[in-house]
Design a protein around this motif. Sequence first.
Motif, PDB file in Angstrom:
ATOM      1  N   LYS A   1       0.837  -1.206   0.000  1.00 40.67           N
ATOM      2  CA  LYS A   1       0.000   0.000   0.000  1.00 40.67           C
ATOM      3  C   LYS A   1       0.873   1.256   0.000  1.00 40.67           C
ATOM      4  CE  LYS A   1      -4.263  -1.768   1.928  1.00 40.67           C
ATOM      5  NZ  LYS A   1      -5.214  -1.743   3.045  1.00 40.67           N
ATOM      6  N   PRO A   2       0.280   2.408  -0.357  1.00 38.97           N
ATOM      7  CA  PRO A   2       1.045   3.661  -0.339  1.00 38.97           C
ATOM      8  C   PRO A   2       1.509   4.018   1.071  1.00 38.97           C
ATOM      9  CG  PRO A   2      -0.990   3.913  -1.592  1.00 38.97           C
ATOM     10  CD  PRO A   2      -1.067   2.582  -0.924  1.00 38.97           C
ATOM     11  N   VAL A   3       2.610   4.746   1.155  1.00 36.63           N
ATOM     12  CA  VAL A   3       3.231   5.079   2.432  1.00 36.63           C
ATOM     13  C   VAL A   3       2.255   5.784   3.371  1.00 36.63           C
ATOM     14  CG1 VAL A   3       4.247   7.235   1.538  1.00 36.63           C
ATOM     15  CG2 VAL A   3       5.259   6.124   3.525  1.00 36.63           C
ATOM     16  N   GLU A   4       1.418   6.679   2.837  1.00 37.04           N
ATOM     17  CA  GLU A   4       0.459   7.430   3.665  1.00 37.04           C
ATOM     18  C   GLU A   4      -0.530   6.477   4.336  1.00 37.04           C
ATOM     19  OE1 GLU A   4      -1.157  10.935   5.254  1.00 37.04           O
ATOM     20  OE2 GLU A   4       0.528  10.880   3.851  1.00 37.04           O
ATOM     21  N   GLN A   5      -1.017   5.493   3.583  1.00 37.57           N
ATOM     22  CA  GLN A   5      -1.989   4.531   4.133  1.00 37.57           C
ATOM     23  C   GLN A   5      -1.371   3.668   5.232  1.00 37.57           C
ATOM     24  OE1 GLN A   5      -4.422   2.212   1.438  1.00 37.57           O
ATOM     25  NE2 GLN A   5      -4.568   3.925  -0.005  1.00 37.57           N
ATOM     26  N   ILE A   6      -0.133   3.251   5.024  1.00 38.05           N
ATOM     27  CA  ILE A   6       0.532   2.417   6.031  1.00 38.05           C
ATOM     28  C   ILE A   6       0.790   3.224   7.303  1.00 38.05           C
ATOM     29  CG2 ILE A   6       2.610   1.084   6.588  1.00 38.05           C
ATOM     30  CD1 ILE A   6       2.760   0.338   3.602  1.00 38.05           C
TER      31      ILE A   6
END
Length: 323
Positions: A224-229
């Motif tokens: 997943k994208p860094v922001e979501q993680i």
Amino acid sequence: MDKKDLRIVFMGTPDFAVASLRVLVENNYNVVGVITMPDKPSGRGHKIQHSAVKQYALEQNLPILQPEKLKNENFIEELKTLRADLQIVVAFRMLPEVIWDMPRLGTFNLHASLLPQYRGAAPINWAIINGEKETGATTFFLTHEIDTGKIIAQERIPIGESDNVGKIHDELMNMGAKLVQKTVDLLLEDKVDAIPQEQFFNNEADLKSAPKIFKETCRIDWNKPVEQIYNHIRGLSPYPVAWTELYTIGEEPIAAKIYSANKIQTEGQLPVGSISTDNKTYLQIACMGGAIEVKEIQLPGKKAMKIDELLRGYKFQEGSYFK
């Protein structure tokens, strides 16, 4: 009616509920009974543990009922003898109609979200996991469907970029306690104008839910994208905690819990899950659009540690990765 004449039965179990009960007791509202979960064994010695609400109720000499089943006839009869004008529910169980419909003023619930958004068991977690910039608390009358009754009052708070569940939980707990008091006062003054939740949305598909969180919900997906993680990690900290598996060549994978992290957004892309570390001061894990810089982590058999503390005694092998 004077607040000392209004007979209140309070229902709740965890710390989150204690703040609301304390506000009522300390401001001399007439709490005639407290309903909480049965005692249960806890810890290594299986010692019987009281709920946080029971502990506070005992200290205040409040009458306590602890039903195993809410539809139990004996419990229902005991509840009737309390002659409640109003019931207040904070972090308890789903009530049957025979219970919530008993008092003449009804039963209201404090929910830790801006209803109708985030109905369900884990509203604080999901608001942060989904990257919301604000949340709040709502009081509403109980009805048949969970978290769907008419809204009485609502308050908002911002969610900061680095806030985690622990911080927002405590802010909502204290703000929610004041909202409970405000709601009781509105009822006492006959100033409640409860609004159906349907007036807050056009399409039910626009509503976000807050279902119970299970172990698999907490697993980090490094694709997943860094922001979501990053939001996933802070939305599960300090409880129940995001986790992942560490793979080292020639060894069985081990579970690691990540309590806190920073996000690093970059153009370059290392393989997802790959590790960058000097094995002294930092640990970064690659994901879509950047990396997660781990600040606090727990490995099996160890306590949660700041990353530099962990790296004094544990070294990540070359080629290790998270998945």
